[in-house]
Design a protein around this motif. Structure first.
Motif, PDB file in Angstrom:
ATOM      1  N   ASP A  25      28.210 -21.053   7.369  1.00  0.00           N
ATOM      2  CA  ASP A  25      28.547 -21.666   8.570  1.00  0.00           C
ATOM      3  C   ASP A  25      27.778 -22.973   9.094  1.00  0.00           C
ATOM      4  N   LEU A  26      26.679 -22.856   8.862  1.00  0.00           N
ATOM      5  CA  LEU A  26      25.875 -24.124   9.182  1.00  0.00           C
ATOM      6  C   LEU A  26      26.248 -25.303   8.649  1.00  0.00           C
ATOM      7  N   ARG A  27      26.510 -25.182   7.272  1.00  0.00           N
ATOM      8  CA  ARG A  27      26.819 -26.310   6.105  1.00  0.00           C
ATOM      9  C   ARG A  27      28.146 -26.938   6.814  1.00  0.00           C
ATOM     10  N   LEU A  28      28.922 -26.027   7.404  1.00  0.00           N
ATOM     11  CA  LEU A  28      30.392 -26.580   8.015  1.00  0.00           C
ATOM     12  C   LEU A  28      30.447 -27.120   9.377  1.00  0.00           C
ATOM     13  N   ILE A  46      26.317 -23.745  17.268  1.00  0.00           N
ATOM     14  CA  ILE A  46      26.870 -24.648  16.501  1.00  0.00           C
ATOM     15  C   ILE A  46      28.321 -24.788  16.865  1.00  0.00           C
ATOM     16  N   ARG A  47      28.957 -25.722  16.616  1.00  0.00           N
ATOM     17  CA  ARG A  47      30.354 -26.033  16.603  1.00  0.00           C
ATOM     18  C   ARG A  47      31.147 -26.133  15.279  1.00  0.00           C
ATOM     19  N   ASN A 128      29.277 -31.889   8.190  1.00  0.00           N
ATOM     20  CA  ASN A 128      30.239 -32.612   9.202  1.00  0.00           C
ATOM     21  C   ASN A 128      29.582 -33.074  10.484  1.00  0.00           C
ATOM     22  N   VAL A 129      28.367 -33.120  10.601  1.00  0.00           N
ATOM     23  CA  VAL A 129      27.760 -33.676  11.725  1.00  0.00           C
ATOM     24  C   VAL A 129      27.597 -35.229  11.536  1.00  0.00           C
ATOM     25  N   ALA A 130      28.018 -35.913  12.566  1.00  0.00           N
ATOM     26  CA  ALA A 130      27.957 -37.356  12.489  1.00  0.00           C
ATOM     27  C   ALA A 130      26.622 -37.906  12.231  1.00  0.00           C
TER      28      ALA A 130
END
Length: 131
Positions: A25-28, A46-47, A128-130
């Motif tokens: 989940d964290l990876r995405l 997270i989102r 996916n985090v900018a």
């Protein structure tokens, strides 16, 4: 003894499965809402996107928000019931967020009958985090 070996195997397997679920989940994740960069906590929020492309909130934490079941690791969805990932064995859990998109996880599980412990750590890049 056989009991100690079995407990060690069970605790190790539980730690591995819990880390795999959190890592996936964290990876995405597209947003790390908690903890703030440079801090650590026993929970992470997270989102991410669900299979329909809708943004959802997911959290992982030791124990329930009301303080109950403090030795259980939960996955929490924003509008759902907490789902246990490791029951009655969590003795320590820490998440540390480092910018731009790295989350470190440290997890310690202890078998309540034998006292056998296993600790595991990993680091996840949230792709996916900018930056």
């Amino acid at each position: 003894s056989w009991r100690t070996t079995a407990a060690r195997t069970e605790v190790h397997q539980s730690a591995r499965l819990a880390l795999e679920a959190m890592t996936r989940d964290l990876r995405l994740a597209s947003i790390i809402a908690w903890p703030p960069p440079g801090r650590s906590d026993s929970r992470v929020s997270i989102r991410t996107m669900d299979t329909n492309g809708k943004q959802i909130a997911i959290g992982f934490q030791q124990g329930l928000p009301d303080g109950g079941n403090s030795r259980t690791l939960y996955r929490n969805y924003a509008h759902g019931r907490p789902s246990p990932l490791a029951r009655d064995v969590v003795s320590a859990l820490r998440f540390e967020y480092s910018e731009p998109r790295l989350v470190k996880i440290a997890l310690t599980l202890t078998d309540p009958q034998t006292g056998v412990q296993d600790s595991a750590t990993t680091a996840v890049t949230c792709v996916n985090v900018a930056e």
